[in-house]
Design a protein around this motif. Structure first.
Motif, short mmCIF file in Angstrom:
data_model
loop_
_atom_site.label_atom_id
_atom_site.label_comp_id
_atom_site.label_asym_id
_atom_site.label_seq_id
_atom_site.Cartn_x
_atom_site.Cartn_y
_atom_site.Cartn_z
N LEU A 19 0.80 -1.16 -0.02
CA LEU A 19 0.09 0.09 0.22
C LEU A 19 0.86 1.15 0.07
CD1 LEU A 19 -3.20 0.26 -0.01
CD2 LEU A 19 -3.05 1.04 2.41
N ARG A 24 -1.59 8.35 -4.81
CA ARG A 24 -2.76 9.11 -4.87
C ARG A 24 -2.58 10.29 -5.66
NH1 ARG A 24 -6.84 8.00 -1.52
NH2 ARG A 24 -7.01 10.42 -0.78
N ASN A 39 1.00 8.63 -0.72
CA ASN A 39 0.59 7.21 -0.95
C ASN A 39 -0.51 6.72 -0.35
OD1 ASN A 39 1.74 5.76 1.34
ND2 ASN A 39 3.56 6.32 0.72
N SER A 40 -1.15 5.52 -0.32
CA SER A 40 -2.34 5.24 0.20
C SER A 40 -1.97 4.83 1.65
CB SER A 40 -2.98 4.17 -0.49
OG SER A 40 -3.57 4.52 -1.64
N HIS A 43 -2.12 8.03 3.49
CA HIS A 43 -3.57 8.52 3.62
C HIS A 43 -4.15 7.58 4.65
CE1 HIS A 43 -7.75 9.07 2.23
NE2 HIS A 43 -7.86 7.82 2.28
N CYS A 44 -4.07 6.46 4.97
CA CYS A 44 -4.68 5.84 5.94
C CYS A 44 -4.18 6.19 7.54
CB CYS A 44 -4.64 4.37 5.48
SG CYS A 44 -5.23 3.53 4.35
N ASP A 75 -8.65 0.45 2.44
CA ASP A 75 -7.99 0.83 1.22
C ASP A 75 -7.04 -0.30 0.65
OD1 ASP A 75 -9.05 3.20 0.11
OD2 ASP A 75 -7.54 4.52 0.69
N GLU A 78 -6.50 -1.83 -2.71
CA GLU A 78 -5.82 -0.66 -3.81
C GLU A 78 -4.40 -1.26 -4.15
OE1 GLU A 78 -5.69 3.29 -2.48
OE2 GLU A 78 -7.88 3.67 -2.53
N ASP A 83 -5.48 3.05 -6.88
CA ASP A 83 -6.27 4.43 -6.38
C ASP A 83 -6.81 4.86 -7.25
OD1 ASP A 83 -6.93 6.09 -4.21
OD2 ASP A 83 -6.30 7.50 -5.76
#
Length: 203
Positions: A19, A24, A39-40, A43-44, A75, A78, A83
């Motif tokens: 991930l 993104r 990056n995801s 984000h998380c 996510d 992904e 994404d």
């Protein structure tokens, strides 16, 4: 713990680590004034911080552990599906199909007592019907909006995202609780004052 379970858990953690490689459209401002893609995984993590900060600000009682669990897995698909940019109609048209197929792959990597449990959390988030899922969704959308404001609206301008384009996405988050409405309203004020939105595409 038996060797097969150890292998399954380590294999899933290696999968989840990917991930960090899923970029993104949101941009992260760096100390030297440049921007890089978020990056995801980042984000998380940031959404989890939003949830921790706002959990006691909202009126509805929610299970914070369940919210954080949902945010940790929401996510993961992904790593297989990539994404999908919130303002990409073509990508969103195939998002559900792609992510369902990805979920079949991702959650099947877990032992049978864990795979269905994590998939259920992902499905709960996607359905958005429980108080925890609605709170998690609002945190998710608030973070995405915040990231755009922190980066001066560069991604919005690069992709021609006008203020009006953001309203359908942000209205459900604002409706979750007045705390979200106040926070998102303040972000809108900053975005407008900073001229951060892009131009609406020609009719």
């Amino acid at each position: 713990m038996d060797p097969q379970r150890i292998d399954a858990l380590l294999g899933f953690l290696a999968l989840a680590d990917r991930l960090k490689t899923v970029e993104r459209r949101g941009l992260v401002p760096l100390p030297d004034g440049t921007l890089r893609r978020e990056n995801s995984a980042e984000h998380c993590w940031t959404i989890a911080v939003v949830a921790l900060l706002l959990h006691r600000e909202v009126a509805a009682e929610t299970d914070l552990a369940r919210v954080l669990s949902m945010l940790a897995v929401h996510d993961l698909v992904e790593v297989e599906a990539g994404d999908t940019y919130a303002y990409d109609p073509a990508g969103r048209a195939t998002q559900v199909e792609r992510e369902l197929a990805a979920a079949d792959i991702v959650f099947a990597r877990l032992p049978p007592d864990l795979g269905p449990r994590l998939r259920a959390l992902w499905e709960e988030f996607e359905a958005g019907e429980t108080p925890e899922a609605r709170f998690a969704m609002a945190c998710d959308r608030t973070q995405g909006f915040l990231q755009n404001v922190l980066s001066g609206g560069r991604a919005w301008r690069d992709h021609g995202v006008a203020l009006a384009d953001t309203r359908p996405r942000m209205a459900p988050a604002e409706a979750v609780d007045p705390a979200f409405a106040a926070l998102i309203g303040a972000l809108y004020d900053r975005a407008r004052q900073g001229g951060m939105f892009g131009e609406a595409p020609p009719a």
